[in-house]
Write an enzyme that holds these catalytic residues in place. Structure first.
Site, PDB file in Angstrom:
ATOM      1  N   GLY A   1      -3.196  38.304 -16.512  1.00  0.00           N
ATOM      2  CA  GLY A   1      -3.251  37.425 -17.679  1.00  0.00           C
ATOM      3  C   GLY A   1      -3.365  35.960 -17.333  1.00  0.00           C
TER       4      GLY A   1
ATOM      5  N   GLY B   1      -2.886  30.963 -22.029  1.00  0.00           N
ATOM      6  CA  GLY B   1      -1.485  31.020 -22.402  1.00  0.00           C
ATOM      7  C   GLY B   1      -0.522  30.843 -21.243  1.00  0.00           C
ATOM      8  N   ILE B   2       0.596  31.563 -21.322  1.00  0.00           N
ATOM      9  CA  ILE B   2       1.640  31.414 -20.318  1.00  0.00           C
ATOM     10  C   ILE B   2       1.195  31.956 -18.963  1.00  0.00           C
ATOM     11  CG2 ILE B   2       3.503  31.381 -21.996  1.00  0.00           C
ATOM     12  CD1 ILE B   2       4.107  34.286 -21.250  1.00  0.00           C
TER      13      ILE B   2
ATOM     14  N   ASP C   1      -9.628  44.959 -15.744  1.00  0.00           N
ATOM     15  CA  ASP C   1      -9.673  45.163 -17.184  1.00  0.00           C
ATOM     16  C   ASP C   1      -8.575  46.157 -17.541  1.00  0.00           C
ATOM     17  OD1 ASP C   1     -10.154  45.794 -19.815  1.00  0.00           O
ATOM     18  OD2 ASP C   1     -12.302  46.134 -19.561  1.00  0.00           O
ATOM     19  N   LEU C   2      -7.509  45.670 -18.153  1.00  0.00           N
ATOM     20  CA  LEU C   2      -6.349  46.513 -18.443  1.00  0.00           C
ATOM     21  C   LEU C   2      -6.625  47.552 -19.522  1.00  0.00           C
ATOM     22  CD1 LEU C   2      -3.640  43.723 -18.283  1.00  0.00           C
ATOM     23  CD2 LEU C   2      -3.949  45.573 -16.620  1.00  0.00           C
TER      24      LEU C   2
ATOM     25  N   TYR D   1       0.711  53.843 -38.705  1.00  0.00           N
ATOM     26  CA  TYR D   1       0.401  52.669 -37.888  1.00  0.00           C
ATOM     27  C   TYR D   1       0.693  51.376 -38.634  1.00  0.00           C
ATOM     28  CZ  TYR D   1      -2.148  49.088 -35.338  1.00  0.00           C
ATOM     29  OH  TYR D   1      -2.484  47.950 -34.659  1.00  0.00           O
TER      30      TYR D   1
END
Length: 310
Positions: free
Chosen positions: A38, A42-43, A85-86, A184
């Site tokens: 990641g 962001g973080i 690619d997760l 969902y």
């Protein structure tokens, strides 16, 4: 010495407003290798920048090698970019092979990448997308690299969320509904994936305790500037955006995971849930070894099925 840390941790002079650079102040990470997912936004981006700036060799994983390199260039740091690619378990396995090919130990692994939401349930490998990316893919990446993590000093940091407490199903992981075919709701299933992160950290801590490796879960806080909510319905994005006015910057949001991954102040503390640079109260399900054990087994079964390892 590593322990499940029933004893009180030492005082840590950082809190909710501390930044990643502040928790690393005076620490030279030269010679240490840290794998991070990641890294592009962001973080994760801020964590990469802070670790590399303080001397760490960062293996920066992103969906493509080009994206990881572009993020490093933007941050003004040198890293080793790796495609991962997760959403594709085969891609995760290629990333594992790429990391192994570098022939380096991994002083720390930080599973920082994550996705949130989707107005409708989306499936990847037959599993609800948030659960697959946030938990299953990271489980695969981490467990297939654990032999590269050094005994006695190695650390694993799994980025969870307070959603693991406040949004996850009351009963915990819905093992019979991992494809979200019933009931969902985006935030509920996001909470479930973050609970899975916390349970994974807890169970991993138990399994590697004999090696002196620590594993912890982290809640970074509500962060300004993250793209995590981009797939959520607009009312939720607006609500989170308004809450963000009173929340953390990226530098502050990256502090806790950076602290737990690299600071000598937390050496030996394991199996915990962290928030605001302190050990915090996690989900009650973290104290349920049957649930964390079942999650481990179910996740291994999903991976074996999807990678044809049965």
């Amino acid at each position: 010495m590593s322990a499940m840390a029933d004893t009180a941790p030492p005082p840590i002079p950082f809190g909710a407003r501390s930044t990643a650079d502040e928790v690393l102040a005076g620490i030279d990470l030269t010679g240490r290798t840290i794998l991070l997912t990641g890294c592009t936004t962001g973080i994760g981006f801020e964590t990469m920048r802070a670790l590399a700036w303080h001397g760490a060799h960062v293996m920066a994983l992103a969906r493509t090698e080009q994206a990881a390199q572009a993020a490093a260039t933007k941050a003004g740091v040198a890293v080793t970019p790796i495609a991962c690619d997760l959403g594709d378990l085969a891609s995760v396995m290629r990333a594992v092979a790429a990391v192994r090919g570098l022939g380096r130990k991994l002083d720390a692994i930080i599973a920082s990448a994550g996705v949130m939401g989707g107005r409708k349930a989306q499936l990847l490998h037959g599993i609800e997308r948030q659960f697959l990316i946030n938990h299953v893919a990271h489980f695969l990446l981490v467990t297939r690299l654990m032999d590269l993590v050094p005994d006695g000093t190695g650390r694993v940091v799994i980025v969870s969320s307070s959603a693991s407490i406040g949004l996850a199903p009351t009963k915990g992981i819905l093992f019979g509904n991992l494809d979200a075919r019933r009931g969902y709701r985006a935030l509920r299933f996001y909470g479930q994936s973050k609970l899975a992160n916390a349970l994974f950290a807890r169970e991993l801590a138990r399994r590697v305790a004999g090696r002196g490796i620590t594993a912890n879960a982290v809640h970074p806080g509500v962060i300004l500037g993250t793209q995590l909510v981009r797939n959520m319905a607009w009312p939720i994005r607006v609500a989170i955006g308004l809450a963000g006015r009173f929340s953390k910057s990226l530098a502050q949001g990256a502090a806790t995971q950076t602290l737990v991954a690299a600071s000598p102040l937390v050496q030996g503390i394991t199996g915990k849930f962290w928030a605001d640079c302190q050990v915090a109260e996690g989900s009650r399900h973290m104290d349920d070894p049957a649930m964390s054990g079942q999650l481990w087994t179910v996740t291994e079964d999903i991976i074996a099925r999807e990678l044809g390892e049965n």
